[in-house]
Design a protein around this motif. Sequence first.
Motif, PDB file in Angstrom:
ATOM      1  N   LEU A   1      31.857  38.128  64.443  1.00 44.49           N
ATOM      2  CA  LEU A   1      32.495  39.223  63.726  1.00 44.49           C
ATOM      3  C   LEU A   1      33.384  39.950  64.723  1.00 44.49           C
ATOM      4  O   LEU A   1      32.915  40.440  65.754  1.00 44.49           O
ATOM      5  CB  LEU A   1      31.452  40.176  63.144  1.00 44.49           C
ATOM      6  N   LEU A   2      34.673  40.018  64.416  1.00 46.72           N
ATOM      7  CA  LEU A   2      35.669  40.618  65.301  1.00 46.72           C
ATOM      8  C   LEU A   2      36.130  41.931  64.673  1.00 46.72           C
ATOM      9  O   LEU A   2      36.695  41.942  63.581  1.00 46.72           O
ATOM     10  CB  LEU A   2      36.842  39.645  65.459  1.00 46.72           C
ATOM     11  N   PHE A   3      35.888  43.041  65.369  1.00 47.30           N
ATOM     12  CA  PHE A   3      36.144  44.367  64.804  1.00 47.30           C
ATOM     13  C   PHE A   3      37.286  45.085  65.522  1.00 47.30           C
ATOM     14  O   PHE A   3      37.284  45.207  66.753  1.00 47.30           O
ATOM     15  CB  PHE A   3      34.909  45.256  64.931  1.00 47.30           C
ATOM     16  N   ASP A   4      38.236  45.594  64.745  1.00 47.77           N
ATOM     17  CA  ASP A   4      39.127  46.615  65.262  1.00 47.77           C
ATOM     18  C   ASP A   4      38.247  47.846  65.515  1.00 47.77           C
ATOM     19  O   ASP A   4      37.122  47.940  65.012  1.00 47.77           O
ATOM     20  CB  ASP A   4      40.208  46.932  64.225  1.00 47.77           C
ATOM     21  N   MET A   5      38.744  48.812  66.264  1.00 43.70           N
ATOM     22  CA  MET A   5      37.919  49.978  66.592  1.00 43.70           C
ATOM     23  C   MET A   5      38.419  51.260  65.915  1.00 43.70           C
ATOM     24  O   MET A   5      37.771  51.793  65.013  1.00 43.70           O
ATOM     25  CB  MET A   5      37.866  50.171  68.110  1.00 43.70           C
ATOM     26  N   ASP A   6      39.593  51.758  66.334  1.00 42.22           N
ATOM     27  CA  ASP A   6      40.078  53.038  65.820  1.00 42.22           C
ATOM     28  C   ASP A   6      40.428  52.962  64.335  1.00 42.22           C
ATOM     29  O   ASP A   6      41.130  52.046  63.892  1.00 42.22           O
ATOM     30  CB  ASP A   6      41.297  53.492  66.616  1.00 42.22           C
ATOM     31  N   ASP A   7      39.936  53.933  63.586  1.00 40.01           N
ATOM     32  CA  ASP A   7      40.150  54.036  62.141  1.00 40.01           C
ATOM     33  C   ASP A   7      39.509  52.893  61.361  1.00 40.01           C
ATOM     34  O   ASP A   7      39.755  52.736  60.165  1.00 40.01           O
ATOM     35  CB  ASP A   7      41.646  54.117  61.799  1.00 40.01           C
ATOM     36  N   THR A   8      38.682  52.106  62.047  1.00 39.86           N
ATOM     37  CA  THR A   8      37.894  51.061  61.392  1.00 39.86           C
ATOM     38  C   THR A   8      36.413  51.370  61.529  1.00 39.86           C
ATOM     39  O   THR A   8      35.688  51.410  60.540  1.00 39.86           O
ATOM     40  CB  THR A   8      38.201  49.675  61.998  1.00 39.86           C
ATOM     41  N   LEU A   9      35.960  51.635  62.747  1.00 39.25           N
ATOM     42  CA  LEU A   9      34.556  52.001  62.961  1.00 39.25           C
ATOM     43  C   LEU A   9      34.311  53.462  62.600  1.00 39.25           C
ATOM     44  O   LEU A   9      33.166  53.862  62.374  1.00 39.25           O
ATOM     45  CB  LEU A   9      34.157  51.760  64.417  1.00 39.25           C
ATOM     46  N   TYR A  10      35.357  54.257  62.554  1.00 38.43           N
ATOM     47  CA  TYR A  10      35.260  55.654  62.123  1.00 38.43           C
ATOM     48  C   TYR A  10      36.468  55.945  61.232  1.00 38.43           C
ATOM     49  O   TYR A  10      37.496  55.262  61.325  1.00 38.43           O
ATOM     50  CB  TYR A  10      35.199  56.604  63.319  1.00 38.43           C
ATOM     51  N   PRO A  11      36.407  56.933  60.355  1.00 38.61           N
ATOM     52  CA  PRO A  11      37.511  57.200  59.419  1.00 38.61           C
ATOM     53  C   PRO A  11      38.708  57.884  60.069  1.00 38.61           C
ATOM     54  O   PRO A  11      38.560  58.670  61.008  1.00 38.61           O
ATOM     55  CB  PRO A  11      36.866  58.115  58.368  1.00 38.61           C
ATOM     56  N   MET A  12      39.891  57.599  59.559  1.00 36.32           N
ATOM     57  CA  MET A  12      41.121  58.203  60.064  1.00 36.32           C
ATOM     58  C   MET A  12      41.093  59.722  59.917  1.00 36.32           C
ATOM     59  O   MET A  12      41.754  60.445  60.666  1.00 36.32           O
ATOM     60  CB  MET A  12      42.332  57.634  59.323  1.00 36.32           C
TER      61      MET A  12
ATOM     62  N   ASP B   1      39.656  45.117  60.003  1.00 40.18           N
ATOM     63  CA  ASP B   1      40.701  46.020  60.495  1.00 40.18           C
ATOM     64  C   ASP B   1      41.153  46.924  59.355  1.00 40.18           C
ATOM     65  O   ASP B   1      41.061  46.550  58.184  1.00 40.18           O
ATOM     66  CB  ASP B   1      41.887  45.207  61.037  1.00 40.18           C
ATOM     67  N   ASP B   2      41.667  48.107  59.720  1.00 40.10           N
ATOM     68  CA  ASP B   2      42.195  49.027  58.707  1.00 40.10           C
ATOM     69  C   ASP B   2      43.681  48.811  58.466  1.00 40.10           C
ATOM     70  O   ASP B   2      44.246  49.373  57.527  1.00 40.10           O
ATOM     71  CB  ASP B   2      41.971  50.480  59.157  1.00 40.10           C
ATOM     72  N   SER B   3      44.342  48.010  59.309  1.00 37.54           N
ATOM     73  CA  SER B   3      45.781  47.809  59.237  1.00 37.54           C
ATOM     74  C   SER B   3      46.141  46.623  58.345  1.00 37.54           C
ATOM     75  O   SER B   3      45.667  45.503  58.572  1.00 37.54           O
ATOM     76  CB  SER B   3      46.349  47.581  60.645  1.00 37.54           C
TER      77      SER B   3
ATOM     78  N   LYS C   1      44.833  36.629  59.028  1.00 36.73           N
ATOM     79  CA  LYS C   1      44.701  35.548  58.049  1.00 36.73           C
ATOM     80  C   LYS C   1      45.567  34.360  58.445  1.00 36.73           C
ATOM     81  O   LYS C   1      45.133  33.208  58.369  1.00 36.73           O
ATOM     82  CB  LYS C   1      45.094  36.056  56.664  1.00 36.73           C
ATOM     83  N   ALA C   2      46.790  34.642  58.898  1.00 29.00           N
ATOM     84  CA  ALA C   2      47.691  33.571  59.321  1.00 29.00           C
ATOM     85  C   ALA C   2      47.137  32.823  60.526  1.00 29.00           C
ATOM     86  O   ALA C   2      47.414  31.632  60.710  1.00 29.00           O
ATOM     87  CB  ALA C   2      49.065  34.150  59.655  1.00 29.00           C
ATOM     88  N   ALA C   3      46.338  33.522  61.340  1.00 32.25           N
ATOM     89  CA  ALA C   3      45.736  32.900  62.521  1.00 32.25           C
ATOM     90  C   ALA C   3      44.479  32.109  62.184  1.00 32.25           C
ATOM     91  O   ALA C   3      43.886  31.494  63.076  1.00 32.25           O
ATOM     92  CB  ALA C   3      45.413  33.968  63.561  1.00 32.25           C
ATOM     93  N   GLY C   4      44.066  32.147  60.926  1.00 34.31           N
ATOM     94  CA  GLY C   4      42.927  31.349  60.501  1.00 34.31           C
ATOM     95  C   GLY C   4      41.620  32.090  60.347  1.00 34.31           C
ATOM     96  O   GLY C   4      40.595  31.484  60.028  1.00 34.31           O
ATOM     97  N   PHE C   5      41.640  33.426  60.557  1.00 36.07           N
ATOM     98  CA  PHE C   5      40.412  34.209  60.439  1.00 36.07           C
ATOM     99  C   PHE C   5      40.114  34.542  58.973  1.00 36.07           C
ATOM    100  O   PHE C   5      41.024  34.654  58.151  1.00 36.07           O
ATOM    101  CB  PHE C   5      40.537  35.530  61.204  1.00 36.07           C
ATOM    102  N   HIS C   6      38.846  34.737  58.667  1.00 34.98           N
ATOM    103  CA  HIS C   6      38.460  35.380  57.419  1.00 34.98           C
ATOM    104  C   HIS C   6      38.682  36.871  57.648  1.00 34.98           C
ATOM    105  O   HIS C   6      38.483  37.373  58.763  1.00 34.98           O
ATOM    106  CB  HIS C   6      37.001  35.081  57.080  1.00 34.98           C
ATOM    107  N   THR C   7      39.091  37.603  56.634  1.00 36.79           N
ATOM    108  CA  THR C   7      39.554  38.968  56.859  1.00 36.79           C
ATOM    109  C   THR C   7      38.936  39.986  55.916  1.00 36.79           C
ATOM    110  O   THR C   7      38.677  39.700  54.744  1.00 36.79           O
ATOM    111  CB  THR C   7      41.084  39.038  56.711  1.00 36.79           C
ATOM    112  N   VAL C   8      38.730  41.197  56.458  1.00 40.96           N
ATOM    113  CA  VAL C   8      38.214  42.315  55.677  1.00 40.96           C
ATOM    114  C   VAL C   8      39.071  43.542  55.966  1.00 40.96           C
ATOM    115  O   VAL C   8      39.166  43.980  57.119  1.00 40.96           O
ATOM    116  CB  VAL C   8      36.740  42.621  56.024  1.00 40.96           C
ATOM    117  N   ILE C   9      39.704  44.079  54.951  1.00 42.17           N
ATOM    118  CA  ILE C   9      40.450  45.318  55.108  1.00 42.17           C
ATOM    119  C   ILE C   9      39.483  46.478  54.943  1.00 42.17           C
ATOM    120  O   ILE C   9      38.701  46.521  53.993  1.00 42.17           O
ATOM    121  CB  ILE C   9      41.621  45.412  54.082  1.00 42.17           C
ATOM    122  N   VAL C  10      39.495  47.418  55.889  1.00 38.94           N
ATOM    123  CA  VAL C  10      38.556  48.538  55.905  1.00 38.94           C
ATOM    124  C   VAL C  10      39.283  49.828  55.548  1.00 38.94           C
ATOM    125  O   VAL C  10      40.415  50.063  55.974  1.00 38.94           O
ATOM    126  CB  VAL C  10      37.889  48.677  57.289  1.00 38.94           C
TER     127      VAL C  10
END
Length: 269
Positions: free
Chosen positions: A15-26, A199-201, A209-218
Amino acid sequence: MERVGPSTTVKYECLLFDMDDTLYPMSLGLNSACRKNIEEFMLTHLNIDECEVPSMCLDLYREHGTTMAGLKALGYKFDDDEFHALVHGTLPYHALKPDLVLRNILLSMPQRKIIFTNADKAHAAQVLSRMCLEDCFEGVICFETLNTNPVEEPQSMKYCSINETNDINTRIICKPALESFQAAAIIANIDPNKTIFFDDSIRNIATGKAAGFHTVIVGRSSLVAGADHALRSIHNMREALPELWECEGEEYTEQMMIHSAAVETVVKA
């Protein structure tokens, strides 16, 4: 919450996580404070005309992934560490509180977990420490990780930096560039087809997605282009993605041990 996105039977390994505005709200305000500090840096250190700074800051962010990357592309010369210290030094970190709910969710997930952020390692350490999440991740792929010598083989991560150079003329590699995702996969020794990227972006999700990852928008309740799932909050992972807690016994555990050998424990700040 309602589950958004298709169901899947793929066995995820990482599981690959963005950090800012993903692990906590904007809404906590770090993003807006960071933008203000970047504009101040452009005004006082680069002597850019005050009336041009706001629009230029935003335009460079949109075109290059980060304003810093855009400034470098335009030929502005400044020290990376000085920039990060000034931009992040006065952020309202006090707004970040220990998130024991998220901590428990992360620790209950059997997959490898890695941070993938455009921020520098000092900022990443500050955020994860204040949220009590620093030991929930195997490593952090950050600014220093991607902006050193070209990556040729899996690296030992921590807050990893391939070397200690800080070339003021180096082109910056960052999300949403496809190159950054490809480098992250090599550094972390992960298979994008067996990895979920959070990621939130919207643009980062599209490239992921283009790089082949499964994706979740947060931070959204509906899907966007390239997203397989949508989470209104990172706290909704268990409800939206119950398959992440479905392992396949010893074979799964052994596989995780093999792949995690390339990643060391996060350095505590």
